[in-house]
Enzyme design. Structure first.
Site, PDB file in Angstrom:
ATOM      1  N   CYS A  99      81.477 -30.341 -52.154  1.00 16.03           N
ATOM      2  CA  CYS A  99      81.692 -31.636 -51.348  1.00 16.03           C
ATOM      3  C   CYS A  99      81.370 -32.936 -52.182  1.00 16.03           C
ATOM      4  O   CYS A  99      82.060 -33.753 -52.070  1.00 16.03           O
ATOM      5  CB  CYS A  99      80.539 -31.581 -50.437  1.00 16.03           C
ATOM      6  SG  CYS A  99      80.183 -33.040 -49.598  1.00 16.03           S
ATOM      7  N   CYS A 195      75.043 -28.567 -44.768  1.00 15.46           N
ATOM      8  CA  CYS A 195      75.166 -29.946 -44.167  1.00 15.46           C
ATOM      9  C   CYS A 195      75.918 -29.557 -42.759  1.00 15.46           C
ATOM     10  O   CYS A 195      75.529 -30.060 -41.942  1.00 15.46           O
ATOM     11  CB  CYS A 195      75.546 -30.954 -44.835  1.00 15.46           C
ATOM     12  SG  CYS A 195      77.330 -30.711 -45.377  1.00 15.46           S
TER      13      CYS A 195
END
Length: 378
Positions: A99, A195
């Site tokens: 990410c 997340c």
């Protein structure tokens, strides 16, 4: 609205809030940008909306412009698709590393530059320095919160354009600053875990995308002792979630995952937390990334982490012709896991790292090379 010189990634958490406060104190034109990296999947998990509201509130208190960008498509293609492929292959990926490389320091950087910014900033616990003509990635001052492990895939262009305003702070100091500054996130708890999963059950979430296939759980001698819901739900060294009840003739002690035979859908467990089957002194990586653009040498000594917050382990690194590395540790390492990140350090400097491809752990080596033979492993 003036053109911002710096665009800060505001997450709605206390870390990015204090980062925004510190930049605002410097008096330079700044703006906040909230990244939506996961589209609503109908699960009822609205944490992203709460975070966005908090980010808007912080920008309002500080009097800085707020921007929003939806990167959910980029995240799916650049991070989540890889995450699923790795789990389907029986490996344990680290999506936070990807990410940072593919979204936060790529698409976010592009979006900030499109707004006219010269640099970006984030609330990561890390530091950047320019030494010897190269940009260096350094650990954060708070070693318990240091996030350089997740940033090891960054390169020179990204570091040259990046600020880490809270990298020199301890978390306790940061909380006090947030409270004294009247930031609405000063008491907000830290986010943990992956997340896009949030507070949801990991197994239930993964099962939406990877069909579960039950199979046998065996001990190191090959004896069936229980059944698992799917090998990709488990990682090496794991204790939780095995649901192995009392086994006749065995002690009432916990079981630990020591091997995954993905081809035959078999999970191997042992009651010894430090089982020899989990120990390795050598690993082979995929292609390595170097923060400065090149390794220190073809062979060098340094320290390494094979999981986040692991104590540094001394090792020798050999860079291969294909760009991968082979690493030999001074002492055996427990549960080094293919798919996870190997991150290399020289003191406080993060040199870079790579994805772990294979180790010399006895059972994992057997399963990677050929079908399992209980006579060989026992």
């Amino acid at each position: 609205m003036s053109t911002p010189r710096i665009v800060l990634g505001v997450s709605g958490g206390v870390d990015s809030s204090v980062a925004a406060w510190k930049l605002a104190q410097q008096g330079e034109p700044i703006a906040g940008l909230f990244m939506q990296n996961w589209a609503d999947d109908g699960s009822g998990d609205c944490r992203a909306e709460d975070d966005r509201r908090d980010a808007v509130a912080v920008c309002g208190v500080l009097g800085i412009p707020f921007h929003f960008r939806d990167f959910s498509g980029e995240y799916w293609n650049g991070v989540f698709a890889h995450f699923l492929a790795e789990y389907a292959a029986g490996r344990t990926p680290n999506p936070d590393v990807l990410c940072n490389r593919e979204v936060k320091f790529k698409h976010f950087l592009d979006a900030a530059q499109a707004l006219g910014a010269e640099r970006i900033a984030t609330g990561h616990y890390a530091q950047v320095a320019h030494r010897g003509g190269r940009w260096r990635l350094l650990r954060g001052a708070d070693r318990g919160k240091d996030q350089s492990y997740f940033l090891h895939q960054l390169g020179q262009a990204q570091l040259a354009a990046t600020l880490f305003p809270i990298g020199d702070l301890e978390k306790s100091t940061l909380r006090r600053i947030a409270q004294d500054a009247g930031l609405p996130t000063h008491a907000k708890k830290d986010s943990t875990g992956i997340c896009f999963i949030g507070e949801r059950d990991f197994r239930e979430f993964l099962g939406r995308y990877l069909p579960a296939r039950a199979g046998e759980i065996r001990d190191p001698q090959g004896q069936r002792i229980a059944e698992h819901p799917g090998v990709f739900y488990f990682t090496l060294g794991q204790r939780e979630g095995l649901n192995i009840g009392g086994v006749r003739g065995r002690a009432a002690a916990p079981w630990y995952v020591v091997g995954k035979d993905v081809a035959n859908n078999v999970l191997y467990v042992d009651q010894d937390r430090d089982s020899p089957l989990l120990q390795s002194r050598w690993l082979q990586s995929e292609q390595a990334h170097w923060v400065t653009g090149a390794p220190p040498a073809r062979r060098f000594t340094c320290t390494a982490q094979t999981r986040y917050r692991q104590p540094d382990e001394p090792c020798t690194v050999d860079v291969q012709d294909d760009g991968s590395v082979q690493v030999r540790f001074e002492r055996p390492q427990r549960a080094v896991t293919p798919g996870q990140s190997l991150v290399l350090y020289d003191g406080e400097e993060c040199l870079g790292g790579a994805v772990i491809a294979a180790t010399d752990a006895p059972l994992e080596r057997q399963l990677a090379g050929s079908s399992f033979s209980s006579e060989v492993v026992a």
